[in-house]
Scaffold this motif. Sequence first.
Motif, PDB file in Angstrom:
ATOM      1  N   THR A 194       0.864  -1.182   0.000  1.00 56.60           N
ATOM      2  CA  THR A 194       0.000   0.000   0.000  1.00 56.60           C
ATOM      3  C   THR A 194       0.897   1.227   0.000  1.00 56.60           C
ATOM      4  N   TYR A 195       0.325   2.367  -0.379  1.00 61.63           N
ATOM      5  CA  TYR A 195       1.154   3.556  -0.578  1.00 61.63           C
ATOM      6  C   TYR A 195       0.705   4.722   0.312  1.00 61.63           C
ATOM      7  N   ALA A 196       1.701   5.498   0.740  1.00 66.55           N
ATOM      8  CA  ALA A 196       1.482   6.670   1.591  1.00 66.55           C
ATOM      9  C   ALA A 196       2.176   7.869   0.960  1.00 66.55           C
ATOM     10  N   PRO A 197       1.581   8.439  -0.093  1.00 65.19           N
ATOM     11  CA  PRO A 197       2.232   9.559  -0.788  1.00 65.19           C
ATOM     12  C   PRO A 197       2.285  10.819   0.056  1.00 65.19           C
ATOM     13  N   LYS A 198       3.054  11.766  -0.389  1.00 63.88           N
ATOM     14  CA  LYS A 198       3.189  13.045   0.299  1.00 63.88           C
ATOM     15  C   LYS A 198       1.827  13.709   0.442  1.00 63.88           C
ATOM     16  N   ILE A 199       1.563  14.258   1.619  1.00 66.78           N
ATOM     17  CA  ILE A 199       0.251  14.846   1.874  1.00 66.78           C
ATOM     18  C   ILE A 199       0.209  16.308   1.462  1.00 66.78           C
ATOM     19  N   THR A 200      -1.015  16.784   1.200  1.00 66.10           N
ATOM     20  CA  THR A 200      -1.274  18.206   0.950  1.00 66.10           C
ATOM     21  C   THR A 200      -2.487  18.614   1.786  1.00 66.10           C
ATOM     22  N   SER A 201      -2.797  19.886   1.786  1.00 64.51           N
ATOM     23  CA  SER A 201      -3.926  20.378   2.573  1.00 64.51           C
ATOM     24  C   SER A 201      -5.259  19.819   2.081  1.00 64.51           C
ATOM     25  N   LEU A 256      -3.617  14.009  11.143  1.00 61.77           N
ATOM     26  CA  LEU A 256      -3.086  15.281  10.628  1.00 61.77           C
ATOM     27  C   LEU A 256      -2.744  16.281  11.721  1.00 61.77           C
ATOM     28  N   LEU A 257      -2.960  15.911  12.973  1.00 67.00           N
ATOM     29  CA  LEU A 257      -2.726  16.833  14.080  1.00 67.00           C
ATOM     30  C   LEU A 257      -1.287  17.358  14.057  1.00 67.00           C
ATOM     31  N   GLY A 258      -1.154  18.663  14.063  1.00 72.03           N
ATOM     32  CA  GLY A 258       0.169  19.280  13.998  1.00 72.03           C
ATOM     33  C   GLY A 258       0.613  19.606  12.580  1.00 72.03           C
ATOM     34  N   GLU A 259      -0.078  19.040  11.597  1.00 77.74           N
ATOM     35  CA  GLU A 259       0.220  19.334  10.190  1.00 77.74           C
ATOM     36  C   GLU A 259      -0.881  20.222   9.591  1.00 77.74           C
ATOM     37  N   TYR A 260      -2.116  19.723   9.625  1.00 82.00           N
ATOM     38  CA  TYR A 260      -3.268  20.470   9.130  1.00 82.00           C
ATOM     39  C   TYR A 260      -4.456  20.236  10.063  1.00 82.00           C
ATOM     40  N   ALA A 261      -5.272  21.259  10.240  1.00 84.28           N
ATOM     41  CA  ALA A 261      -6.554  21.060  10.905  1.00 84.28           C
ATOM     42  C   ALA A 261      -7.530  20.499   9.882  1.00 84.28           C
TER      43      ALA A 261
END
Length: 362
Positions: free
Chosen positions: A240-247, A269-274
């Motif tokens: 399975t894949y976990a690509p780079k996240i965006t907002s 996403l806590l600490g990265e994005y709400a």
Amino acid sequence: MLIFKYMTHNATQFSCTLEKVNKLCFLILKGQIHYKNYACSSKPCIASQNSPWKVLFFSTDEFGLESLKMLHKKYDSEVLQRLEIVTKEQKNENPIVKYAKQNNILIHKWPIEINVSDFHIGVLVSFGYLIPSKIIDAFPLGMINVHGSLLPRWRGAAPIIYTLMHGDSQAGITIMKIKPKKFDIGEIILQKQIDIDESETLPELYTKLAKLGANLLEETFENLLELLQSAKPQDETKVTYAPKITSKLSLINWSEMSATIVYNLHRALLGEYAITTSYQNVKIKLYDVQKFVSASITTRFKGEIPGTVMYDRKGKVLIVKCKGETFISVKKITVKGKRCMSAHDFYNGFICGKNKTKIYFS
């Protein structure tokens, strides 16, 4: 014997005498060293299980810091005879650079121009860049990676986030060999699994796995050559894949996402994005989110569509209906252009203040 014939017939390519070639062949056949790319140096970096290691460490962030600290401690105890780092130059010093400067560890900027064959092995922890085959092959023992998942599950840049977002009950660390051209495809050297608490958040699991990674890397160096030889390929049927996240990942679809899914997204996403939604086309950010279970709330929301918001006076929280008659509670909220406010303040300004008992997030 084939290695011996090859090396003796091509001794001139190795910038060393036939006597040295014979010695290398003898050590290879005894299993004391690995034969790999000695043509790069007139003084090949010979690896034996009992010799102190020469390590070139690649990292850019906090996740790799625990592993660097462990290696530096080993350096002080003479398990390592050489430790230098490679990192990406940034406007602000990353934690790896800060630690290296504080402890007088030599720093190399990426991309590197040094002769890496002077080191036994390259160690990569949360580096984020594909390593060319010419660099991997130049290390006598190749390169290894400390990855924050139980490979082959969650290959990619954000394994811890995807582990939490999908509600996995276990997480872990994989020590693996690095191969060129693709991330996280190399053979598995060591793995260790831990359980995840259903309320665990990204900062908590990140810290826990960073420490676990350092411990597992330390265990790897206790029996490095044997572990490298016994590494096993990944099961490609379980990838399975976990690509780079965006907002964009933070956006909530109330009609498609249950309370569990919304809550898992919040803690991932806590600490990265709400996690985000909108009210009357205005962006809303939700904080301090929990799953909410109450028979009275279910009755109160009966017949309402997902995204319906009401205020719970007893708990002083906003209750939002999700898919399948499930609910989340929200204690803090930010409306675009305004400061973060409590659920009570939001209720006064956007629900009660409009003479309503409910509103709708979309």
